[in-house]
Design a protein around this motif. Structure first.
Motif, short mmCIF file in Angstrom:
data_model
loop_
_atom_site.label_atom_id
_atom_site.label_comp_id
_atom_site.label_asym_id
_atom_site.label_seq_id
_atom_site.Cartn_x
_atom_site.Cartn_y
_atom_site.Cartn_z
N PRO A 73 0.82 -1.23 0.00
CA PRO A 73 0.00 0.00 0.00
C PRO A 73 0.84 1.26 0.00
N GLN A 74 1.94 1.25 0.74
CA GLN A 74 2.84 2.41 0.75
C GLN A 74 3.52 2.58 -0.60
N ILE A 75 3.95 1.46 -1.18
CA ILE A 75 4.59 1.52 -2.50
C ILE A 75 3.59 1.99 -3.55
N ALA A 76 2.37 1.46 -3.48
CA ALA A 76 1.34 1.86 -4.45
C ALA A 76 1.01 3.34 -4.31
N GLY A 77 0.97 3.83 -3.07
CA GLY A 77 0.69 5.26 -2.88
C GLY A 77 1.74 6.13 -3.54
N ASP A 78 2.96 5.63 -3.58
CA ASP A 78 4.04 6.39 -4.22
C ASP A 78 3.97 6.28 -5.74
N LEU A 79 3.78 5.05 -6.25
CA LEU A 79 3.83 4.84 -7.70
C LEU A 79 2.53 5.23 -8.41
N ASP A 80 1.42 5.34 -7.67
CA ASP A 80 0.16 5.73 -8.30
C ASP A 80 0.11 7.21 -8.64
N THR A 81 0.96 8.00 -8.02
CA THR A 81 0.95 9.45 -8.24
C THR A 81 1.92 9.83 -9.35
N LEU A 82 1.60 10.88 -10.06
CA LEU A 82 2.45 11.34 -11.16
C LEU A 82 3.69 12.01 -10.62
N SER A 83 4.75 11.91 -11.38
CA SER A 83 5.98 12.58 -11.01
C SER A 83 5.83 14.09 -11.17
N LEU A 84 6.46 14.84 -10.28
CA LEU A 84 6.44 16.30 -10.39
C LEU A 84 7.29 16.78 -11.56
N ILE A 85 8.15 15.90 -12.05
CA ILE A 85 9.00 16.23 -13.19
C ILE A 85 8.37 15.62 -14.43
N ALA A 86 8.02 16.44 -15.37
CA ALA A 86 7.32 15.97 -16.57
C ALA A 86 8.16 14.95 -17.32
N GLU A 87 7.47 13.95 -17.88
CA GLU A 87 8.08 12.91 -18.71
C GLU A 87 9.11 12.06 -17.97
N SER A 88 9.04 12.02 -16.65
CA SER A 88 9.95 11.20 -15.88
C SER A 88 9.16 10.19 -15.07
N ALA A 89 9.58 8.94 -15.13
CA ALA A 89 8.89 7.89 -14.40
C ALA A 89 9.39 7.83 -12.96
N LYS A 90 8.65 7.11 -12.14
CA LYS A 90 9.09 6.79 -10.78
C LYS A 90 9.50 5.33 -10.74
N VAL A 91 10.49 5.05 -9.91
CA VAL A 91 10.98 3.68 -9.76
C VAL A 91 11.05 3.36 -8.27
N THR A 152 0.40 3.26 -14.99
CA THR A 152 1.01 4.46 -14.40
C THR A 152 2.27 4.90 -15.13
N GLY A 153 2.90 3.98 -15.86
CA GLY A 153 4.16 4.31 -16.50
C GLY A 153 5.34 4.24 -15.55
N ASN A 154 5.10 3.88 -14.28
CA ASN A 154 6.16 3.76 -13.30
C ASN A 154 6.64 2.31 -13.21
N ARG A 155 7.74 2.08 -12.52
CA ARG A 155 8.37 0.75 -12.51
C ARG A 155 8.60 0.26 -11.09
N LEU A 156 8.40 -1.03 -10.91
CA LEU A 156 8.68 -1.70 -9.64
C LEU A 156 9.79 -2.72 -9.89
N VAL A 157 10.87 -2.63 -9.13
CA VAL A 157 12.01 -3.53 -9.28
C VAL A 157 12.20 -4.29 -7.97
N LEU A 158 12.15 -5.62 -8.05
CA LEU A 158 12.37 -6.47 -6.89
C LEU A 158 13.69 -7.19 -7.06
N ILE A 159 14.50 -7.20 -6.02
CA ILE A 159 15.74 -7.97 -6.06
C ILE A 159 15.76 -8.91 -4.86
N ALA A 160 16.22 -10.14 -5.09
CA ALA A 160 16.22 -11.17 -4.05
C ALA A 160 17.57 -11.86 -4.04
N HIS A 161 18.27 -11.77 -2.92
CA HIS A 161 19.60 -12.36 -2.80
C HIS A 161 19.48 -13.76 -2.19
#
Length: 336
Positions: A73-91, A152-161
């Motif tokens: 839910p916290q991650i979604a709250g961040d990635l659901d919103t548009l970036s303040l910088i035009a044409e830039s995605a959130k990761v 949303t045009g944003n990206r979620l990256v998961l890494i697992a060691h």
């Protein structure tokens, strides 16, 4: 004049992975996993906007894994919103989601042994409600990942060691893994398991390779048992292969059954076709007498790993193991 974003996009290297809303990089090759993460970040976020648009999530304190479903839910709250910088995605980058690892339950902390309280009717009913709520949270999280995130045009990256000695391995059967594989991109960066390296090195009489594999896997209380079990299994199957060859039992399974263990996991003839071919299709590596002596010496290694209260002195298990294996490798080869 071209904008900063346009100039940066011309400088960036192409993304070496398919473009997707979710990426999962996992394995025991830490440098490769982190390099893949950086390549995704570099492809979607210019350096000038990373402070604003890149967020990293990891477990607090000394915990290894983070509860992704609870954090989503916290991650979604961040990635659901548009970036303040035009044409830039959130990761958003999530490090070691606990739900991905094999055998990982929701309760990651070991339970204390307490006297079980008397259950009341209300307590008995609360557990199914908790399980239902948890299932609903997971379903909602996977639905957001499948239906909302791609738009949303944003990206979620998961890494697992992964860590073989710690017993941490990503399970491709988990619902989270299956969802990511369906809508995103998954990629493993793994070395060969130390167990198979131990087996192959022992069967090739490769002393340096065998010592390196043991070094990679050995950890007191965890990997040491895996090393011991792998060595004993390999010795057992080499012994059985020698017996089958020497007595001409390859085509006589009934006679072989009288000499080999009844349990399938201890019987080379009742194992998989791949295991039988591996041990029976090649010439013998060691003489039977040398294998029997090494197999007997493994009992001392076992006693060092599992001492009793009556033991006045406990030897170091790893030097005992290495001495036994090096002596076996140095033994005279079989007659051809």
């Amino acid at each position: 004049m071209a904008s900063i974003l346009e100039q940066d996009s011309r400088r960036r290297t192409p993304l070496p992975f398919p473009e997707a809303p979710v990426y999962l990089f996992y394995g025991n090759q830490v440098d490769a996993v982190l390099r893949a993460r950086d390549q995704v970040v570099d492809a979607f976020l210019p350096a000038e906007v990373r402070d604003e648009n890149l967020t990293e999530y990891r477990a607090a304190g000394n915990r290894f894994g983070i509860d992704l479903i609870k954090t989503l839910p916290q991650i979604a709250g961040d990635l659901d919103t548009l970036s303040l910088i035009a044409e830039s995605a959130k990761v958003a980058v999530v490090i070691n989601p606990a739900e991905l690892f094999a055998g990982a339950g929701r309760a990651r902390r070991p339970a204390r042994k307490k006297k079980a309280p008397r259950r009341t009717a209300s307590k008995t009913k609360s557990k199914p409600k908790d399980e239902n709520a948890e299932s609903e949270r997971e379903a909602a999280a996977l639905k957001w990942m499948t239906e909302v995130l791609p738009g949303t045009g944003n990206r979620l990256v998961l890494i697992a060691h992964e860590d073989e000695a710690e017993g941490r391995e990503v399970s491709d059967r988990s619902s989270l893994f299956q969802t990511i594989a369906r809508i995103g991109h998954t990629q493993a960066f793994r070395d060969s398991k130390a167990f198979f390296r131990i087996e192959d090195a022992l069967m090739r009489r490769d002393a340096p390779g065998l010592m390196r594999a043991i070094e990679d896997l050995w950890k007191p209380g965890k990997g040491d048992q895996a090393v011991y079990g792998g060595v004993v299994r390999c010795m057992r199957f080499m012994l059985q292969a020698n017996i089958i060859r020497e007595r001409g039992l390859a085509e006589d399974s009934e006679r072989a059954a009288l000499l080999l263990p009844a349990r399938a996991q201890f019987n080379i003839l009742r194992g998989s076709d791949w295991v039988r071919r591996k041990y029976l299709s090649r010439p013998p590596t060691y003489r039977t007498v040398a294998l029997l002596e090494a197999y007997r010496e493994m009992l001392s290694v076992y006693r060092a790993l599992r001492p009793t209260l009556d033991d006045l002195h406990v030897a170091e298990a790893r030097p005992l193991l290495e001495r036994t294996l090096l002596r076996l490798i140095a033994s005279p080869p079989p007659h051809r």
